[in-house]
Design a protein around this motif. Structure first.
Motif, short mmCIF file in Angstrom:
data_model
loop_
_atom_site.label_atom_id
_atom_site.label_comp_id
_atom_site.label_asym_id
_atom_site.label_seq_id
_atom_site.Cartn_x
_atom_site.Cartn_y
_atom_site.Cartn_z
N GLY A 24 0.81 -1.22 0.00
CA GLY A 24 0.00 0.00 0.00
C GLY A 24 0.84 1.26 0.00
N ARG A 25 2.10 1.15 0.46
CA ARG A 25 2.99 2.31 0.41
C ARG A 25 3.34 2.63 -1.04
N ARG A 26 3.63 3.87 -1.30
CA ARG A 26 3.97 4.25 -2.67
C ARG A 26 5.48 4.25 -2.88
N VAL A 27 5.88 3.79 -4.05
CA VAL A 27 7.28 3.84 -4.47
C VAL A 27 7.30 4.52 -5.83
N GLY A 28 7.75 5.75 -5.88
CA GLY A 28 7.68 6.50 -7.13
C GLY A 28 6.22 6.66 -7.52
N GLU A 29 5.87 6.18 -8.71
CA GLU A 29 4.50 6.34 -9.18
C GLU A 29 3.66 5.09 -8.94
N LEU A 30 4.27 4.10 -8.28
CA LEU A 30 3.56 2.84 -8.10
C LEU A 30 3.25 2.58 -6.62
N THR A 31 2.26 1.71 -6.42
CA THR A 31 1.89 1.32 -5.07
C THR A 31 2.32 -0.12 -4.85
N ILE A 32 2.96 -0.38 -3.72
CA ILE A 32 3.44 -1.72 -3.43
C ILE A 32 2.26 -2.68 -3.28
N GLN A 33 2.33 -3.78 -4.04
CA GLN A 33 1.25 -4.77 -4.02
C GLN A 33 1.68 -6.01 -3.24
N PRO A 34 0.72 -6.77 -2.75
CA PRO A 34 1.04 -8.05 -2.10
C PRO A 34 1.39 -9.08 -3.17
N MET A 35 2.16 -10.09 -2.77
CA MET A 35 2.61 -11.11 -3.73
C MET A 35 1.44 -11.83 -4.40
N GLU A 36 0.30 -11.89 -3.71
CA GLU A 36 -0.85 -12.60 -4.27
C GLU A 36 -1.31 -12.01 -5.60
N GLU A 37 -1.01 -10.74 -5.80
CA GLU A 37 -1.49 -10.08 -7.01
C GLU A 37 -0.51 -10.18 -8.19
N LEU A 38 0.61 -10.91 -7.96
CA LEU A 38 1.66 -10.97 -8.98
C LEU A 38 1.14 -11.49 -10.33
N SER A 39 0.47 -12.68 -10.29
CA SER A 39 0.00 -13.28 -11.55
C SER A 39 -0.96 -12.35 -12.27
N LYS A 40 -1.84 -11.72 -11.50
CA LYS A 40 -2.84 -10.84 -12.09
C LYS A 40 -2.15 -9.69 -12.83
N THR A 41 -1.14 -9.11 -12.18
CA THR A 41 -0.46 -7.95 -12.80
C THR A 41 0.34 -8.36 -14.03
N THR A 42 1.03 -9.50 -13.96
CA THR A 42 1.79 -9.93 -15.13
C THR A 42 0.84 -10.27 -16.28
N ALA A 43 -0.29 -10.87 -15.95
CA ALA A 43 -1.26 -11.21 -16.99
C ALA A 43 -1.82 -9.95 -17.64
N ARG A 44 -2.12 -8.97 -16.82
CA ARG A 44 -2.70 -7.72 -17.31
C ARG A 44 -1.72 -6.95 -18.18
N THR A 45 -0.46 -6.86 -17.71
CA THR A 45 0.53 -6.02 -18.40
C THR A 45 1.31 -6.77 -19.46
N GLY A 46 1.34 -8.11 -19.37
CA GLY A 46 2.17 -8.88 -20.29
C GLY A 46 3.64 -8.80 -19.94
N ALA A 47 3.97 -8.42 -18.72
CA ALA A 47 5.37 -8.31 -18.30
C ALA A 47 6.06 -9.67 -18.42
N ARG A 48 7.27 -9.66 -18.93
CA ARG A 48 8.04 -10.90 -19.10
C ARG A 48 9.37 -10.86 -18.34
N VAL A 49 9.67 -9.71 -17.72
CA VAL A 49 10.94 -9.54 -17.01
C VAL A 49 10.67 -9.19 -15.55
N GLY A 50 11.47 -9.80 -14.66
CA GLY A 50 11.32 -9.54 -13.24
C GLY A 50 12.65 -9.24 -12.57
N ILE A 51 12.61 -8.37 -11.58
CA ILE A 51 13.80 -8.05 -10.80
C ILE A 51 13.59 -8.54 -9.37
#
Lengths: 207, 207
Positions: B116-143
């Motif tokens: 819920g804290r903000r980092v730059g322009e983004l809000t920190i999400q819980p790990m449970e939302e990882l799949s949803k976000t990658t599916a939505r954005t099509g992200a293929r790279v992770g740090i």
DNA sequence: GGATGTGAATGCATTCACAGCA
DNA sequence: TGCTGTGAATGCATTCACATCC
């Protein structure tokens, strides 16, 4: 030499074994967790001396001592850090450095607004105090985390202040004298290498 | 391949030339600022195609386009970042990534207090939302910028969520499937390599 | 038997020398 | 003449095969 990098890996792995109470390891056991072959481990180690016992393996405590001596981490190295932006501040607070025997003894920034602010246990100093701090502490290692266009100037100042090893996070090549060791960590380039490999792997471009 | 790393260097240097209004460069001119030889530049480039003009050199704009295509940075890559400690937060804010065509579209942390804290322009999400976000954005790279003991678990979650390229800042080796590219940045090891070289250079130990 | 250490063979990266084109 | 592209030669890193020792 390429083996030096792996020596660091072996040291990490050995420390884990030590924690787990393991007394001796074979080259095979040391290699598997790191994705290497046993021969490579033996060749690497044999290059620096005879540390193993045929039929037994390597004594964990002994090998850790030897590797630390070879890598130069059998003592504490004092480090100065230049550039206290996001990355610099994170590096100043990074516990991994301390754990491996690197102690940050001074943090500096060119920005007067940042001078005086605290970063962890240290106070940000102006660049003018660099020589004084290196002289007082005997620091020989410096970390550069400033924008690319300032990096060369900072490097020159570090060298003038007696620094002999530089870890550079700026996205540019540095010119340094022959008696100074430089090592660059270029984050954007690492991602580019990743995407190069991904191109031949990923078909759907997610578009 | 070793040349890929240098391709990134060439691209940086060429961008500088482009800014300065230079239209064509010879392999010699491209090499000197980087501390390389002209032959190496030509060999590296020739490996990927015929980009030069004998008697003239390389056209800056043209070569930039080619290199970006080869490196895969001719498009924007969406990236997710796991672990919002000091280092993770700094990486999330790092402008160099954006500049090279990497856009961080999601930041995650296991710690409920950070969610819920903000980092730059983004809000920190819980790990449970990882799949949803990658599916939505099509992200293929992770740090990955979490402590070493959590890194493997996070890597598994990334792979399960469809990530195919991982840049790992945790101080540990990761086991990943063959169709996933992994690239580790080990900060403490970089300092160790530095001190190894320093040992044979510095005589006074500053004690 | 189980393990290390190492010469020999292979493979990869770099450098050298030069052919060829504008 | 100036510069690229490339076969040949060198050097370095890795792997293989095995002698050696506990």
């Amino acid at each position: 030499m390429a083996a030096v990098f792996r020596l660091s890996l072996y040291l990490r792995e050995l420390t884990e074994f030590q924690k787990a109470g393991v007394k001796t390891v074979s080259s095979l056991r040391l290699s598997t967790g790191l994705g290497l072959t046993d021969v490579r481990v033996r060749k690497d180690l044999a290059y620096f001396g005879q540390f193993g016992y045929p039929g037994v393996g390597y004594r964990v405590d002994e090998l850790i001592t030897e590797l630390k001596r070879i890598l130069g981490t059998d003592r504490v190295w004092d480090v100065v850090l230049i550039g206290c932006g996001n990355l610099g501040s994170a590096l100043a607070a990074y516990k991994g450095f301390r754990r491996q025997g690197f102690r940050i003894v001074g943090v500096f920034d060119i920005d007067p607004k940042k001078v005086g602010r605290r970063v962890g246990e240290l106070t940000i100093q102006p660049m003018e105090e660099l020589s004084k701090t290196t002289a007082r502490t005997g620091a020989r290692v410096g970390i550069i985390s400033v924008p690319a266009d300032q990096a060369q100037k900072v490097a020159d100042q570090l060298v003038a202040a007696g620094i002999r090893g530089i870890l550079n996070f700026a996205c540019t090549a540095l010119a340094t004298p022959a008696n100074v060791v430089e090592n660059s960590v270029n984050l954007a380039i690492r991602l580019e290498q990743l995407t190069f490999q991904l191109r031949s792997l990923v078909q759907d471009s997610g578009a």
